[in-house]
Scaffold this active site. Structure first.
Site, mmCIF file in Angstrom:
data_model
loop_
_atom_site.group_PDB
_atom_site.id
_atom_site.type_symbol
_atom_site.label_atom_id
_atom_site.label_comp_id
_atom_site.label_asym_id
_atom_site.label_seq_id
_atom_site.Cartn_x
_atom_site.Cartn_y
_atom_site.Cartn_z
ATOM 1 N N HIS A 27 25.563 47.220 -15.010
ATOM 2 C CA HIS A 27 26.071 46.295 -13.990
ATOM 3 C C HIS A 27 27.389 45.683 -14.457
ATOM 4 O O HIS A 27 28.264 45.389 -13.647
ATOM 5 C CB HIS A 27 25.049 45.183 -13.707
ATOM 6 N N ASP A 126 27.045 39.395 -9.022
ATOM 7 C CA ASP A 126 26.084 40.494 -9.075
ATOM 8 C C ASP A 126 24.882 40.149 -8.181
ATOM 9 O O ASP A 126 24.513 38.980 -8.032
ATOM 10 C CB ASP A 126 25.609 40.700 -10.520
ATOM 11 N N HIS A 371 20.546 61.423 -14.594
ATOM 12 C CA HIS A 371 19.416 60.672 -14.036
ATOM 13 C C HIS A 371 19.781 60.027 -12.691
ATOM 14 O O HIS A 371 18.967 59.320 -12.116
ATOM 15 C CB HIS A 371 18.977 59.607 -15.040
ATOM 16 N N GLU A 379 31.180 58.565 -11.484
ATOM 17 C CA GLU A 379 32.059 59.096 -12.536
ATOM 18 C C GLU A 379 32.128 60.627 -12.475
ATOM 19 O O GLU A 379 33.154 61.229 -12.789
ATOM 20 C CB GLU A 379 31.568 58.630 -13.913
HETATM 21 N N1 UDP Z 1 27.465 55.271 -20.457
HETATM 22 C C1 UDP Z 1 28.316 55.694 -21.451
HETATM 23 N N2 UDP Z 1 27.773 56.306 -22.533
HETATM 24 C C2 UDP Z 1 26.448 56.512 -22.685
HETATM 25 C C3 UDP Z 1 25.578 56.083 -21.650
HETATM 26 C C4 UDP Z 1 26.123 55.476 -20.541
HETATM 27 O O1 UDP Z 1 29.530 55.530 -21.364
HETATM 28 O O2 UDP Z 1 26.040 57.084 -23.688
HETATM 29 C C5 UDP Z 1 28.032 54.580 -19.291
HETATM 30 C C6 UDP Z 1 28.247 55.530 -18.143
HETATM 31 O O3 UDP Z 1 29.553 56.057 -18.166
HETATM 32 C C7 UDP Z 1 28.009 54.624 -16.944
HETATM 33 C C8 UDP Z 1 27.004 53.596 -17.448
HETATM 34 O O4 UDP Z 1 27.108 53.620 -18.857
HETATM 35 O O5 UDP Z 1 29.194 53.961 -16.579
HETATM 36 C C9 UDP Z 1 25.576 53.925 -17.053
HETATM 37 O O6 UDP Z 1 25.385 53.539 -15.744
HETATM 38 P P1 UDP Z 1 24.480 54.346 -14.735
HETATM 39 O O7 UDP Z 1 24.521 53.589 -13.447
HETATM 40 O O8 UDP Z 1 24.917 55.743 -14.667
HETATM 41 O O9 UDP Z 1 23.039 54.362 -15.374
HETATM 42 P P2 UDP Z 1 22.057 53.232 -15.979
HETATM 43 O O10 UDP Z 1 22.588 52.869 -17.304
HETATM 44 O O11 UDP Z 1 22.029 52.081 -15.011
HETATM 45 O O12 UDP Z 1 20.751 53.927 -16.056
#
Ligand code: UDP
Length: 493
Positions: A27, A126, A371, A379
């Protein structure tokens, strides 16, 4: 980027906007990107957060942009948390989550006072701070809700709440069609968040969140018109408030490598990324699969074993971002696996955290296993990659519908059941299922090629959306214009 390009006509009317992120990485990352976009448009921006969370983005906002961070001390001692454990992540033990919420509650009066002192023209909050809508009302300023989610997912939740079609099926695995949405999307009850199946504490929180959304001036999304245009219109019509898609936010503001590496992560050692980069640079264009499950997930050992076997037998080169469980049997299996794929140069494992933006834009990456976390989906649009969808929790199953059924750029691995982010759940996807889906996405055949082309078209649209005259750029200008108009009405000059 020339800052003057973004300057809005009247310098006397400088807007002051406060951003209040939630305390979880996925977030924080997009709302900070969004705050940076506002700052680029000559808005005076303050981000309010706690010490450890500020450290996740401080260096990126210190580079070149005039944004203030108001840092608060998290009341760790009062809620019984070790100092520094104040962010929801894959490392947060389940028993600590309620304590983080309790700490946030303690901070609320301090945040409310800050809102008053800072005399802002708008609060971008948020979704998980629903109370900010009442504070903004008392102050006579607009509150905008930030959803770290797709527009489609908000429309889907709204549809389910209105029509309750999920309560009309005979069993959890019977399919139903979501009512009234722009596309015919089928789901099962098992794929819905637990709070939608059986009311719990989270359902009560979501009700308050939804009420706060209805009372807000509008909602901002990390999306863009060409990606979710039908759902933007639907949201405005059905949910009854304005909304502005301002994405892809990551592409808009993260231009240099340091921005991309440090986003959401404390870089511990210089050159942390060099190993994977060297490995990836030797690979052919579009030949490598990127496998990652976001910032919150941890898999049980038996699932890691299935993924490892599938990756190895798929024959494709891969980068896998993986988290250990410190279970002895698993450790030795994973160590042997890593040794083996290192030796064959077929795979590269990144333990814990990967610089995802940098990896995704490498020309060697040809597809991903995701996931369906919303940031990751967007991205992947930056760079136009097809994906194997493996939804787990939050609104992932709704996002999967967008990727697979609406955009047709993904192949489902076949997950059937929603689970909580900090639980393993009972479902284990088999190596055969994983390998099959990978084959379709990475294959040069008609299906894979079609997905790749559609993903590339979306990537081109994403790049245009944030440029002068593009859909997100126009939305940004329109939002600023509306906020200035409100400011003028409030304080006649
Ligand atoms: N991310 C990253 N490296 C990692 C894991 C996640 O940079 O090893 C970043 C990814 O680029 C994204 C965010 O963390 O911006 C993860 O957000 P997302 O909504 O995809 O998944 P969540 O973490 O909520 O499950």
């Amino acid at each position: 980027m020339d800052r003057s390009e973004y300057q809005i006509e009247d310098d006397n009317l400088k807007l002051k906007v406060i951003f209040l992120p939630f305390l979880s990485i996925s977030h924080i990352i997009p709302i900070v990107d969004m705050a940076r976009i506002f700052a680029m448009h000559d808005v005076d921006v303050t981000i309010i957060t706690t010490t450890s969370n500020a450290a996740l983005f401080q260096s990126s906002i210190s580079r070149g942009q005039n944004i203030r961070t108001h840092v608060m001390k998290f009341p760790a001692e009062q809620v019984g948390l070790p100092v520094g454990v104040e962010t929801f992540s894959a490392d947060t033990p389940p028993d600590m989550s309620p304590k983080i919420y309790a700490g946030l509650e303690i901070l609320r009066p301090e945040i409310e006072n800050l809102f008053k002192e800072l005399q802002a023209d708008c609060i971008v909050s948020d979704m998980f701070h629903p109370w900010t809508v009442d504070t903004a009302e008392k102050l006579g300023i607009p509150r905008i809700i930030f959803y770290a989610a797709s527009v489609l997912s908000r429309c889907a939740v709204h549809s389910l709440e209105q029509h309750e079609v999920h309560t009309k099926v005979e069993c959890d695995s019977e399919k139903f069609t979501l009512v009234g949405l722009p596309h015919e999307l089928e789901m099962t009850r098992l794929q819905l968040p637990d709070w939608m199946r059986k009311p719990n504490m989270y359902a009560m929180l979501m009700k308050v969140v939804n009420d706060s959304a209805r009372k807000s001036f509008g909602a901002v999304f990390n999306s863009f018109h060409e990606l979710e245009g039908d759902y933007e219109e639907h949201y405005k019509r059905v949910c009854g408030t304005k909304c502005w898609s301002l994405g892809p936010v990551s592409m808009w503001v993260n231009h240099d490598d340091l921005d991309k590496v440090e986003r959401g992560h404390h870089v511990k050692t210089q050159g942390e990324e060099e190993g994977w980069l060297e490995w990836l640079n030797k690979k052919k264009e579009g030949s490598v699969l990127y496998v990652s499950f976001g910032s919150l997930n941890r898999f049980p050992s038996d699932q890691l074993v299935e993924i490892a076997h599938a990756l190895e037998s798929s024959g494709y080169d891969f980068i896998w971002v993986v988290r250990k469980n410190n279970d002895e049997g698993e450790n030795s299996f994973m160590e042997e696996f890593e040794e083996r794929v290192k030796g064959s140069k077929k795979g590269y494992l990144i333990w814990g955290w990967a610089p995802q933006l940098l990896i995704l834009e490498n020309r060697a990456i040809g597809g991903m296993v995701s996931h369906c976390g919303w940031n990751t989906v967007v991205e992947s649009m930056n760079v136009g990659l097809p994906m194997v969808t493996w939804p787990l929790f939050a609104e992932h199953f709704f996002n999967e519908k967008l990727v697979v059924d609406v955009l047709k750029i993904g192949v489902p691995v076949g997950t059937k059941e929603w689970r909580n982010w900090n639980e393993f759940g009972s479902e284990v996807v088999t190596r055969e299922e994983i390998e099959k889906a990978i084959g379709v996405v990475m294959d040069g055949g008609e299906e894979g090629e079609g997905m790749r082309q559609r993903a590339k078209a979306l990537s081109n649209a994403a790049k245009k959306a944030i440029k002068l005259g593009g859909s997100s750029h126009n939305n940004m200008m329109e939002l600023i214009r509306e906020l200035k108009e409100l400011k003028l009405r409030r304080k006649p000059q």
